[in-house]
Design a protein around this motif. Sequence first.
Motif, mmCIF file in Angstrom:
data_model
loop_
_atom_site.group_PDB
_atom_site.id
_atom_site.type_symbol
_atom_site.label_atom_id
_atom_site.label_comp_id
_atom_site.label_asym_id
_atom_site.label_seq_id
_atom_site.Cartn_x
_atom_site.Cartn_y
_atom_site.Cartn_z
ATOM 1 N N GLN A 215 -9.664 14.531 44.194
ATOM 2 C CA GLN A 215 -10.324 13.375 43.314
ATOM 3 C C GLN A 215 -9.522 12.182 43.044
ATOM 4 O O GLN A 215 -8.241 12.070 42.978
ATOM 5 C CB GLN A 215 -10.809 14.043 41.967
ATOM 6 C CG GLN A 215 -11.585 15.175 42.094
ATOM 7 C CD GLN A 215 -12.026 15.773 40.817
ATOM 8 O OE1 GLN A 215 -11.132 15.676 39.762
ATOM 9 N NE2 GLN A 215 -13.140 16.576 40.585
ATOM 10 N N ILE A 216 -10.021 10.969 43.380
ATOM 11 C CA ILE A 216 -9.474 9.701 43.023
ATOM 12 C C ILE A 216 -10.434 9.427 41.814
ATOM 13 O O ILE A 216 -11.529 9.077 41.527
ATOM 14 C CB ILE A 216 -9.945 8.675 44.116
ATOM 15 C CG1 ILE A 216 -9.126 9.267 45.280
ATOM 16 C CG2 ILE A 216 -9.158 7.228 43.705
ATOM 17 C CD1 ILE A 216 -7.564 9.583 45.383
ATOM 18 N N LYS A 217 -9.603 9.056 40.531
ATOM 19 C CA LYS A 217 -10.425 8.649 39.201
ATOM 20 C C LYS A 217 -10.743 7.108 39.230
ATOM 21 O O LYS A 217 -10.394 6.283 40.145
ATOM 22 C CB LYS A 217 -9.329 8.699 38.280
ATOM 23 C CG LYS A 217 -9.148 10.449 38.221
ATOM 24 C CD LYS A 217 -8.047 10.679 36.965
ATOM 25 C CE LYS A 217 -8.680 10.419 35.631
ATOM 26 N NZ LYS A 217 -7.863 10.749 34.721
ATOM 27 N N MET A 218 -11.567 7.081 38.323
ATOM 28 C CA MET A 218 -12.208 5.452 38.051
ATOM 29 C C MET A 218 -11.324 4.513 38.122
ATOM 30 O O MET A 218 -10.264 4.561 37.409
ATOM 31 C CB MET A 218 -13.028 5.460 36.952
ATOM 32 C CG MET A 218 -14.381 6.460 36.990
ATOM 33 S SD MET A 218 -15.510 5.953 35.569
ATOM 34 C CE MET A 218 -14.560 6.676 34.176
ATOM 35 N N GLY A 219 -11.721 3.363 38.860
ATOM 36 C CA GLY A 219 -10.824 2.131 38.851
ATOM 37 C C GLY A 219 -9.588 2.342 39.559
ATOM 38 O O GLY A 219 -8.614 1.481 39.561
#
Length: 396
Positions: A215-219
């Motif tokens: 997963q790549i997190k927000m922003g």
Amino acid sequence: MGIILFDDTTRDTLLPLTYTRPVADLRIGILTIAEKWVKYLGGDHSFSTADYLQAKFPMQIQNDNIFINGCVCPDEELTAAIRNLDNGQALRWGDKLIAVKLKDIYADNFDFFGNYANEVKYAGEPITITHPEDIFRKNDIELRKDFKLLTNGRKSAQISSTNTIIGDGFFAEEGAKAECCTFSTVNGPIYLAADTEVWEGTNIRGPFALCGHSQIKMGTKIYGATTVGPYCRIGGEVNNAVIWGYSNKGHEGYLGNSVLGEWCNLGADTNNSNLKNNYSAVKLWDCTTQSMRSTGLQFCGLIMADHAKSGINTMFNTGTVVGVNANVFGGGYPPNFIPDFSWGGADGFEEYAFDKMMETTQRVFDRRDHRDFNDPEKDILTKVYELTRPYRLNCK
């Protein structure tokens, strides 16, 4: 035909990353080196490596075998040269043995130092991994090769129309998810594996690969050439980094020109420097010579071996090497070499108590229901703990 990937002396020059794995288990590009060879040659693969690693990475001899140097990355030209070898024939590039075909009756006596009566000289220029910095330095080349290998003749899955895709080098496996993100392939391809997620507001510039279940997190802001291995969670700013499986950089902070092993965790606002103030070539700790070695690179950041961790607001100097299961925390800059199984920071280090280390590692594995902290895993850490003890004697 069995593919047996062997370690030569580069296993030593790649320490501490290879304390816990064979050289061919290193991930560069999208795949590990071993996975690349299977894609190119087909068949089963196994490893010829240090004795204490063989329980986890066994060697399996078949009737016909190709021994391949684990530090060499395949391409079509090299694969063709290996396919053309006869039994008992070896392929050599300069002084380096690349491959040899051996029947099972001779395989037990394989020796990468050995001279073979029937040798072929390879005239090409293979990609080889000799030092830890080679992994991020050559990641751009391997990302492009792996992208072509994995996507040739295939069509990308559709992702949400809320995303902006610039260029035509984008590929998503079925099950990859992204919303309200920007993907630029102008400078290189982008690959999203199955069951991955890129959260809202992320900007990614290729070449880039996100491996399964990560997963790549927000922003998040990611610049190429960057690889995120399987089962990772990444946030903040990342540039030209290779992050192996099961590792987390879940918060703000900069990671650049770096390699993170498996099961690593960077605390919130952990940052590394990748450029010296005087712009001179960066030096890295060399485990073979127990001294600093010039990389010849102006940009070189953090090399972190498996199971290492940093606390919040940790600051790593340019060219820092962190050993297996080291735990780094506190204010200020820790030294450029942090020994394996050490505990502390800029104010000093002590040995990480073995029982406490094993308890923590068990908890980390327990969070992943598909991976067990089994006897082979425990035996590897126990052996590495013993092997590296002399280098912790001066921890203060």
